[in-house]
Scaffold this active site. Structure first.
Site, PDB file in Angstrom:
ATOM      1  N   PRO A   1       0.876  -1.205   0.026  1.00 16.31           N
ATOM      2  CA  PRO A   1      -0.094   0.142   0.034  1.00 16.31           C
ATOM      3  C   PRO A   1       0.870   1.120  -0.206  1.00 16.31           C
ATOM      4  O   PRO A   1       1.967   1.355   0.769  1.00 16.31           O
ATOM      5  CB  PRO A   1      -0.662  -0.336   1.407  1.00 16.31           C
ATOM      6  CG  PRO A   1      -0.043  -0.986   2.298  1.00 16.31           C
ATOM      7  CD  PRO A   1       1.083  -2.043   1.448  1.00 16.31           C
TER       8      PRO A   1
ATOM      9  N   ALA B   1       0.479   5.495  -0.296  1.00 17.19           N
ATOM     10  CA  ALA B   1      -0.486   6.611  -0.248  1.00 17.19           C
ATOM     11  C   ALA B   1       0.010   7.427  -1.545  1.00 17.19           C
ATOM     12  O   ALA B   1       1.336   7.605  -1.779  1.00 17.19           O
ATOM     13  CB  ALA B   1      -0.488   7.332   1.050  1.00 17.19           C
TER      14      ALA B   1
ATOM     15  N   GLN C   1      -6.909  -0.661   3.082  1.00 16.52           N
ATOM     16  CA  GLN C   1      -6.245  -0.579   4.213  1.00 16.52           C
ATOM     17  C   GLN C   1      -6.951   0.826   4.962  1.00 16.52           C
ATOM     18  O   GLN C   1      -7.268   1.800   3.986  1.00 16.52           O
ATOM     19  CB  GLN C   1      -4.729   0.057   3.941  1.00 16.52           C
ATOM     20  CG  GLN C   1      -4.080   0.260   5.282  1.00 16.52           C
ATOM     21  CD  GLN C   1      -2.771   0.732   5.149  1.00 16.52           C
ATOM     22  OE1 GLN C   1      -2.560   1.660   4.721  1.00 16.52           O
ATOM     23  NE2 GLN C   1      -1.724  -0.331   5.597  1.00 16.52           N
TER      24      GLN C   1
ATOM     25  N   CYS D   1       1.938   4.323   9.589  1.00 20.14           N
ATOM     26  CA  CYS D   1       2.121   5.376   9.228  1.00 20.14           C
ATOM     27  C   CYS D   1       3.061   6.298  10.074  1.00 20.14           C
ATOM     28  O   CYS D   1       2.668   6.779  11.191  1.00 20.14           O
ATOM     29  CB  CYS D   1       0.959   6.048   8.610  1.00 20.14           C
ATOM     30  SG  CYS D   1       1.296   7.571   7.852  1.00 20.14           S
TER      31      CYS D   1
HETATM   32  C1  LIG Z   1       5.236   6.968  -1.378  1.00 19.32           C
HETATM   33  C2  LIG Z   1       4.844   5.883  -0.258  1.00 19.32           C
HETATM   34  C3  LIG Z   1       3.801   5.724   0.270  1.00 19.32           C
HETATM   35  C4  LIG Z   1       3.599   5.001   1.595  1.00 19.32           C
HETATM   36  N1  LIG Z   1       2.208   4.590   1.928  1.00 19.32           N
HETATM   37  C5  LIG Z   1       1.948   3.639   2.815  1.00 19.32           C
HETATM   38  C6  LIG Z   1       0.430   3.509   3.094  1.00 19.32           C
HETATM   39  O1  LIG Z   1      -0.448   4.024   2.606  1.00 19.32           O
HETATM   40  N2  LIG Z   1       0.104   2.602   4.067  1.00 19.32           N
HETATM   41  C7  LIG Z   1       1.087   1.765   4.448  1.00 19.32           C
HETATM   42  O2  LIG Z   1       0.851   0.942   5.225  1.00 19.32           O
HETATM   43  N3  LIG Z   1       2.412   1.758   4.037  1.00 19.32           N
HETATM   44  C8  LIG Z   1       2.666   2.784   3.072  1.00 19.32           C
HETATM   45  N4  LIG Z   1       3.961   2.741   2.747  1.00 19.32           N
HETATM   46  C9  LIG Z   1       4.938   2.014   3.173  1.00 19.32           C
HETATM   47  C10 LIG Z   1       5.342   0.723   2.241  1.00 19.32           C
HETATM   48  O3  LIG Z   1       4.076   0.057   2.352  1.00 19.32           O
HETATM   49  C11 LIG Z   1       6.428  -0.184   2.656  1.00 19.32           C
HETATM   50  O4  LIG Z   1       6.015  -0.719   3.881  1.00 19.32           O
HETATM   51  C12 LIG Z   1       7.556   0.606   2.465  1.00 19.32           C
HETATM   52  O5  LIG Z   1       7.851   1.338   1.416  1.00 19.32           O
HETATM   53  C13 LIG Z   1       8.772  -0.535   2.659  1.00 19.32           C
HETATM   54  O6  LIG Z   1       8.859  -1.410   1.410  1.00 19.32           O
HETATM   55  P1  LIG Z   1       9.764  -1.068   0.121  1.00 19.32           P
HETATM   56  O7  LIG Z   1      11.192  -0.925   0.760  1.00 19.32           O
HETATM   57  O8  LIG Z   1       9.472  -2.020  -0.827  1.00 19.32           O
HETATM   58  O9  LIG Z   1       9.317   0.361  -0.401  1.00 19.32           O
HETATM   59  C14 LIG Z   1       4.325   3.788   1.873  1.00 19.32           C
HETATM   60  C15 LIG Z   1       5.643   4.000   1.270  1.00 19.32           C
HETATM   61  C16 LIG Z   1       5.953   4.914   0.236  1.00 19.32           C
HETATM   62  C17 LIG Z   1       7.233   5.077  -0.357  1.00 19.32           C
END
Ligand SMILES: Cc1cc2nc3c(=O)[nH]c(=O)nc-3n(C[C@H](O)[C@H](O)[C@H](O)COP(=O)(O)O)c2cc1C
Length: 352
Positions: free
Chosen positions: A24, A26, A78, A108
Site C-alpha cells: 500500500p 499513499a 487499508q 504510518c
Molecule cells: C510513497 C509511499 C507511500 C506509502 N504509503 C503507505 C500507506 O498508505 N500504508 C502503508 O501501510 N504503508 C505505506 N508505505 C510503506 C510501504 O507500504 C512499505 O512498507 C515501505 O515502502 C517499505 O517497502 P519498500 O522498501 O519495498 O518500499 C508507503 C511507502 C511509500 C514509499
C-alpha cells in the site's frame, strides 16, 4: 528451503496466487496501479491507506478509494484511525465495497496521521491498538490483516510485543516493515525482527522493506520464514520487477512495452481521477517509468512540462510507434467498470 515465490498460499480462507504482495502506498496505489500489479504477478494488492473519518463522514474523495474492480482480487483495503467504533464502521464499508481483506495501518510515521492518534502512534498504545483490531475483526467476515513498523523509536521492538496480541485480537495475518517510525525510509529494514515475529505467531507474516530483486526476496523468505514478501518502491513505474520476483522472468522490458504500459496506466488513472487531478498525480510516474535508462532524460523532462495527458500519450506513441499494438492488447483485457457500492454519488466514479 523456503516456499517458492510463485506458489499460492492462504490468509485464512483467501487464496493468494503468489508470494509477492504489492505494498500500500499513499499517492501511488490507485486502482490502475493495483490492476497492473496483479497482471504482472503480485498475488495480493493493497489500496493506499483510507481515513476512517473520511469514510464515516462519507467524504466523496475518500469513498472513491473504495472502488473495486473485478480484475484486482484478491485485494486488501487499508484503513487508518484511532477509534475502535469508527474503525469497525469503516471496515464494514470496506467489506461492502468488495475487499477480500481489511487491513489496518499501524505503521504510518507521518505527523499528520500520528498526531490524530493513528498509524505508528498506536505501536506505543498497545491496549488501544488491540481494541481497534478486535472491533474490526468482529465487524467483518473477511480476514483482518495488520501492517506495522517495528516501533516508534529507533531500536524499538514494540512490534514483537504487539504482534501476538493482535493475533489474539483477531488478525489473520501481519505485515512487518521493520524500520522505526523515526527512521522514515532511512537506513535499512532489519528483517531479523521479521524472523522473530514469525516465531511468535501462528498466522502468516508478510515481510516488507527493501525487497527490490528476486535474490533479495528469496534471501528474506529463507532467513525469516515469512509467508510472502511485499514490494513497494521497487514496483513504482516498474511492474516488471514483480514478474521478475514472482516468476524469475528477466525484468528488462522493451521501449514499446514501457510506453504501452505507461499509456494504459495514464488512461486508466484519468478514468479514475479525472483529467485535472490525474494529470498532476501522474507526473511522478513519468520519471519512474521512463527511468532505468529506458528513455533519455530530456524526453522525461519534456513530458512533465506538457499540460494534458493526451499530449503525453501522443509523444509516447511518436517515440515508440510499436507500442500501439501492445496497447490495443492491454485495453482489450480491461473488464467493464463495475459499481459495487450502491447509493454512492456517481461523481465518485467519474473522478474529479
Ligand atoms: C510513497 C509511499 C507511500 C506509502 N504509503 C503507505 C500507506 O498508505 N500504508 C502503508 O501501510 N504503508 C505505506 N508505505 C510503506 C510501504 O507500504 C512499505 O512498507 C515501505 O515502502 C517499505 O517497502 P519498500 O522498501 O519495498 O518500499 C508507503 C511507502 C511509500 C514509499
Amino acid at each position: 528451503m523456503s516456499a517458492q515465490l510463485h506458489d499460492s498460499w492462504w490468509i485464512r480462507d483467501v487464496e493468494i496466487p503468489t508470494r509477492v504482495v504489492l505494498a500500500p502506498m499513499a499517492g501511488v496505489s490507485v486502482q490502475a496501479f493495483r490492476r497492473q500489479g496483479r497482471r504482472h504477478g503480485a498475488g495480493l494488492v493493497c489500496s493506499e491507506m483510507v481515513s476512517c473519518a473520511g469514510i464515516e463522514h462519507r467524504n466523496e474523495r475518500t469513498l472513491g478509494y473504495l472502488r473495486v474492480s473485478s480484475d484486482e482480487h484478491p485485494l486488501a483495503i487499508q484503513i487508518f484511525g484511532s477509534e475502535p467504533r469508527a474503525m469497525a464502521e469503516a471496515a464494514r464499508m470496506v467489506e461492502a465495497a468488495g475487499a477480500d481483506l481489511v487491513d489496518i495501518n499501524f505503521g504510518c510515521p507521518v505527523r499528520k496521521v500520528t498526531k490524530t492518534g493513528a498509524g505508528a502512534h498506536l505501536l506505543e498504545h498497545p491496549d488501544l491498538a488491540c481494541r481497534i483490531a478486535e472491533a474490526v475483526a468482529n465487524a467483518v467476515s473477511v480476514p483482518l490483516s495488520v501492517k506495522m513498523r517495528r516501533g516508534v523509536e529507533d531500536g524499538s521492538r514494540a512490534c514483537l510485543e504487539l504482534g501476538p496480541r493482535l493475533v489474539d485480537a483477531g488478525a489473520a495475518t501481519l505485515t512487518l516493515h521493520p524500520r522505526s517510525a523515526k527512521q522514515m525510509y532511512t537506513g535499512y529494514a532489519d528483517h531479523t525482527l521479521t524472523a522473530e515475529l514469525v516465531e511468535l505467531v501462528d498466522v502468516p507474516v508478510i515481510a516488507s522493506g527493501d525487497i527490490t530483486s528476486r535474490a533479495k526476496a528469496e534471501a528474506v523468505l529463507d532467513a525469516t520464514g515469512a509467508s510472502a514478501v511485499m514490494v513497494g518502491r521497487g514496483a513504482q513505474g516498474n511492474p516488471w520487477a514483480l514478474r521478475e520476483i514472482a516468476f524469475g522472468e528477466t525484468a528488462q522490458p522493451s521501449r514499446e512495452e514501457v510506453a504501452a504500459e505507461l499509456i494504459h496506466f495514464i488512461r486508466e488513472t484519468v478514468r479514475e481521477l479525472g483529467e485535472r487531478r490525474g494529470s498532476s498525480f501522474l507526473k511522478k510516474f513519468y520519471a519512474w517509468y521512463l527511468g532505468h535508462g529506458r528513455f533519455p532524460k530530456p524526453f522525461k523532462n519534456e513530458l512533465v512540462q506538457l499540460d494534458s495527458t493526451e499530449e503525453v500519450v501522443t509523444r509516447l506513441l511518436a517515440a515508440a510507434p510499436g507500442a500501439a499494438d501492445l496497447l490495443a492488447e492491454l485495453e482489450a483485457e480491461v473488464p467493464e467498470s463495475e459499481v459495487l457500492l450502491e447509493g454512492m454519488p456517481i461523481s465518485v466514479y467519474g473522478g474529479g
